[in-house]
Design an enzyme around this catalytic site. Structure first.
Site, PDB file in Angstrom:
ATOM      1  N   CYS A   1      22.575  25.354  64.041  1.00  0.00           N
ATOM      2  CA  CYS A   1      23.462  25.957  63.049  1.00  0.00           C
ATOM      3  C   CYS A   1      24.716  26.519  63.695  1.00  0.00           C
ATOM      4  CB  CYS A   1      22.733  27.060  62.288  1.00  0.00           C
ATOM      5  SG  CYS A   1      23.803  27.993  61.175  1.00  0.00           S
TER       6      CYS A   1
ATOM      7  N   GLY B   1      10.503  25.396  76.704  1.00  0.00           N
ATOM      8  CA  GLY B   1       9.165  25.944  76.551  1.00  0.00           C
ATOM      9  C   GLY B   1       8.147  24.908  76.118  1.00  0.00           C
TER      10      GLY B   1
ATOM     11  N   GLY C   1      13.088  23.712  65.717  1.00  0.00           N
ATOM     12  CA  GLY C   1      14.199  23.057  65.041  1.00  0.00           C
ATOM     13  C   GLY C   1      14.088  21.551  64.916  1.00  0.00           C
TER      14      GLY C   1
ATOM     15  N   HIS D   1      38.021  40.036  35.113  1.00  0.00           N
ATOM     16  CA  HIS D   1      38.996  39.056  34.641  1.00  0.00           C
ATOM     17  C   HIS D   1      40.341  39.312  35.319  1.00  0.00           C
ATOM     18  CE1 HIS D   1      41.132  36.332  31.981  1.00  0.00           C
ATOM     19  NE2 HIS D   1      42.073  37.263  31.863  1.00  0.00           N
TER      20      HIS D   1
END
Length: 460
Positions: A41, A113, A142, A439
């Site tokens: 990411c 790892g 991931g 608005h």
């Protein structure tokens, strides 16, 4: 060997967020990451692409402003400077994560790892390996881009969504294989740089997992930008010639077309990173790690979060799963609520949705009411010259529960959280309608849709 309350393997948005929560909960925590913290990411996905999409938005805005009496001459681009800014943004966020982890006294192991079935993790460091253990293990390894099997691909240079950010010059043309979220975002980026863009999508439409009306609206916008979109086309083979890369595509009807391009970008999806867990023999859900409602794997005290378990492969979903997994390390059990997970596409116009689509409601036999309201009648949209898009609200026919919201337009990725909040709190369309919007604002289209659904629409 150092022992921890929890060892988290993977430092992306699922892993590092989980580590921070674990430390705040008083747990001795280790985080293992072979690459940069922040995962795909931060380093090769959300953040760099959104930085470049902001550049694209500004370029398009300058071009649009020429029709408003704001004259600019000789607009030019520097890919080097654009990428330098992108790198600065990434570096700043990486530094922020480092600071947070250090402040929380989390031990960070910068190496690959391997997870064993005795609650031990071997970390391969630069010149040695080190073993650590944890009472609980969280797998947050991931995913990586899928490279499809295409004849001739091994002999042709190409980019994946991981490597495209290393491009050194603006290509004159690019073929993007895949019309999903990532594909259409990159199409938007390159089109703004005056690159000739072609999208080749195997499915019947672009962004096939999203609402069909949103797909149609985005397709219109892409075509306005000069992007060629080939749906129901398959890439059969590729090769390279003096004139560039030749992409041989075949339509559903059996028609062949030969595309010539400077660059090829493969954006056909991602697959889970499983090499770190090969010794565990976990139960699988297809090609992803299977977990229960509490994110527990088939092996006691081993949890998994993020892209490695499939589902909604989004950074904010991974983070939410990481936080939930930490809460479930002890006796307290908390389930993920995927019902209210927003989904965003950062093209121009943007696409955002939450809840069920119309197609899903029909498939499930749910009786619902729907209203679609165009941005073309919205004052803020007209003033900003951003009239492409709509809001679409689906509610339960009997009780008025909000079942799904789809939005297309400028800044809708910011507005969708309002709908998520109502759905999270199990709000009804009546409550949605009575929410006063400022608005002028783009969010007035939500109020208009909701009022129309209860028969009290003013502008529709």
């Amino acid at each position: 060997m150092t022992s921890y309350d929890v060892v988290i393997v993977g430092g992306g948005p699922g892993g590092y967020v989980a580590a921070l929560r674990a430390a705040k909960n008083g747990k001795k925590t280790a985080l293992v990451e072979a690459d940069y913290l922040g995962g795909t990411c931060l380093n090769r996905g959300c953040i760099p692409s959104k930085t470049l999409l902001k550049h694209a938005e500004i370029i398009e805005g300058i071009e649009k402003a020429k029709n408003w009496g704001i004259k600019t001459e000789n607009l030019s681009f520097s890919l080097t400077e654009m990428f330098a800014r992108k790198d600065q943004v990434i570096a700043s966020l990486r530094s922020g994560i480092d600071h947070l982890l250090n402040a929380a006294k989390i031990d960070v192991y910068k190496g690959y790892g391997t997870i064993h079935d005795d609650k031990k993790v071997t970390v391969q460091l630069e010149n040695e390996s080190q073993q650590i253990s944890g009472e609980k293990i969280i797998i947050a390894t991931g995913s990586q881009p899928v490279v499809p099997t295409i004849e001739g691909l091994e002999d042709v240079s190409y980019h994946t969504t991981d490597t495209i950010f290393s491009i050194t010059k603006i290509p004159k043309s690019i073929v993007i294989v895949g019309g999903g979220v990532i594909g259409v975002e990159f199409a938007n980026i390159f089109a703004s740089l005056n690159t000739e863009v072609t999208i080749v999508e195997l499915g019947v439409r672009i962004i096939p997992t999203e609402d069909e009306d949103a797909s149609k609206e985005l397709l219109k916008s892409l075509k306005k930008k000069g992007i060629k979109v080939l749906t129901k086309y398959q890439v059969m083979s590729v090769n390279e010639s003096d004139s560039g890369k030749i992409i041989n595509v075949k339509s559903e009807k059996g028609e062949f077309e030969f595309l010539t391009s400077d660059e090829i970008l493969l954006a056909v999806g991602r697959k889970p990173n499983l090499s770190a867990v090969s010794e565990l023999h976990l139960h699988m859900n297809g090609r992803h790690i299977a977990v229960n409602d509490y994110l527990e794997t088939s092996k006691k005290d081993y949890f998994a979060v993020g892209d490695v378990i499939g589902g909604l492969q989004l950074a904010h979903v991974a983070s939410a799963e990481g936080l939930t997994a930490i809460e479930n390390l002890d006796e307290e059990k908390e389930k993920m609520n995927y019902k209210v997970m927003p989904r965003c596409i950062y093209t121009n116009p943007q696409v955002a949705s939450v809840g069920l689509s119309e197609a899903e409601l029909k498939d499930r036999g749910i009786k619902y009411k729907v209203n679609k309201y165009s941005l073309s009648g919205n004052g803020k949209a007209l003033a900003a010259g951003e009239t492409e898009g709509f809001s679409k609200v689906m509610v339960d026919e009997k009780y008025g529960e909000i079942l799904g919201v789809v939005m297309v337009g400028a800044q809708v990725t910011e507005m969708i959280s309002q709908s998520s909040a109502y759905m999270y709190l199990e709000g009804t369309v009546d409550e949605f309608a009575h929410m006063v919007q400022p608005h002028p604002s783009l969010s007035e289209i939500l109020m208009e849709s909701a009022n129309s659904l209860i028969g009290k629409g003013i502008h529709s």
